[in-house]
Design an enzyme around this catalytic site. Structure first.
Site, PDB file in Angstrom:
ATOM      1  N   ALA A  29       0.838  -1.201   0.000  1.00 15.14           N
ATOM      2  CA  ALA A  29       0.000   0.000   0.000  1.00 15.14           C
ATOM      3  C   ALA A  29       0.872   1.250   0.000  1.00 15.14           C
ATOM      4  CB  ALA A  29      -0.912  -0.010   1.226  1.00 15.14           C
ATOM      5  N   CYS A  36      10.021  -5.782  -7.513  1.00 14.01           N
ATOM      6  CA  CYS A  36       9.729  -6.418  -8.798  1.00 14.01           C
ATOM      7  C   CYS A  36       9.904  -7.937  -8.732  1.00 14.01           C
ATOM      8  CB  CYS A  36      10.669  -5.879  -9.869  1.00 14.01           C
ATOM      9  SG  CYS A  36      10.443  -4.145 -10.259  1.00 14.01           S
ATOM     10  N   GLU A  38      11.568  -9.818 -10.697  1.00 16.18           N
ATOM     11  CA  GLU A  38      12.953 -10.214 -10.953  1.00 16.18           C
ATOM     12  C   GLU A  38      13.763 -10.237  -9.669  1.00 16.18           C
ATOM     13  OE1 GLU A  38      11.106  -7.993 -12.546  1.00 16.18           O
ATOM     14  OE2 GLU A  38      11.690  -7.745 -14.642  1.00 16.18           O
ATOM     15  N   CYS A  69      13.126  -3.290 -15.188  1.00 15.22           N
ATOM     16  CA  CYS A  69      13.397  -1.887 -14.859  1.00 15.22           C
ATOM     17  C   CYS A  69      14.897  -1.698 -14.601  1.00 15.22           C
ATOM     18  CB  CYS A  69      12.575  -1.453 -13.647  1.00 15.22           C
ATOM     19  SG  CYS A  69      13.211  -2.055 -12.062  1.00 15.22           S
TER      20      CYS A  69
HETATM   21  N1  THU Z   1       7.382  -4.806 -12.406  1.00 21.65           N
HETATM   22  C1  THU Z   1       8.059  -5.987 -12.292  1.00 21.65           C
HETATM   23  O1  THU Z   1       7.827  -6.751 -11.359  1.00 21.65           O
HETATM   24  N2  THU Z   1       8.978  -6.266 -13.241  1.00 21.65           N
HETATM   25  C2  THU Z   1       9.218  -5.526 -14.349  1.00 21.65           C
HETATM   26  O2  THU Z   1      10.035  -5.917 -15.172  1.00 21.65           O
HETATM   27  C3  THU Z   1       8.514  -4.254 -14.551  1.00 21.65           C
HETATM   28  C4  THU Z   1       7.625  -3.831 -13.453  1.00 21.65           C
HETATM   29  C5  THU Z   1       6.339  -4.522 -11.419  1.00 21.65           C
HETATM   30  C6  THU Z   1       6.647  -3.473 -10.409  1.00 21.65           C
HETATM   31  C7  THU Z   1       5.243  -3.085  -9.974  1.00 21.65           C
HETATM   32  O3  THU Z   1       4.782  -4.025  -9.032  1.00 21.65           O
HETATM   33  C8  THU Z   1       4.421  -3.241 -11.234  1.00 21.65           C
HETATM   34  O4  THU Z   1       5.168  -4.094 -12.075  1.00 21.65           O
HETATM   35  C9  THU Z   1       4.133  -1.949 -11.946  1.00 21.65           C
HETATM   36  O5  THU Z   1       5.309  -1.244 -12.179  1.00 21.65           O
END
Ligand code: THU
Length: 115
Positions: A29, A36, A38, A69
């Site tokens: 939240a 992410c 990854e 990212c």
């Molecule tokens: N996100 C990932 O988990 N991996 C990526 O390669 C790009 C973005 C996630 C982060 C966040 O939880 C959501 O996607 C939106 O940015």
């Protein structure tokens, strides 16, 4: 648990020894505390003692290829630049890029030795 961004991502990390560690994005939240997919996979592998990686596959339900990212690229780079990233689409198609291609001229642990 839901993905509050409505942007679910999955990652599967292949270690040098052939083990696979999966991960998903873990949101909060307090948005900035999210992590992410990854990095979830990498942290799971590291915490189980695996530090040499061959490849990672990344998946989402986006129409286009999902790409990691910048923060994830730097965390991946800590473990070398010559491993493969499989960037996928929901239709099963993918492209493969090395970490070197995704993060050229990078800074890594070797650079710390130069100080
Ligand atoms: N996100 C990932 O988990 N991996 C990526 O390669 C790009 C973005 C996630 C982060 C966040 O939880 C959501 O996607 C939106 O940015």
């Amino acid at each position: 648990m839901r993905c509050s961004s409505r942007f679910p991502v999955g990652a599967a990390l292949l270690t040098a020894g052939g083990e696979i560690f999966s991960g998903c994005n873990v949101e909060n939240a307090c948005y900035s505390l999210g992590v992410c997919a990854e990095r979830t996979a990498i942290q799971k592998a590291i915490s189980e003692g695996h530090t040499r990686f061959r490849a990672m596959a990344i998946a989402s339900d986006m129409a286009d290829f999902i790409t990691p990212c910048g923060a994830c690229r730097q965390v991946m780079r800590e473990f070398g630049t010559d491993w493969d990233l499989y960037l996928t689409k929901p239709d099963g198609t993918y492209i493969v890029k090395t970490l070197q291609e995704l993060l050229p001229l990078s800074f890594g642990p070797e650079d710390l030795q130069k100080a």
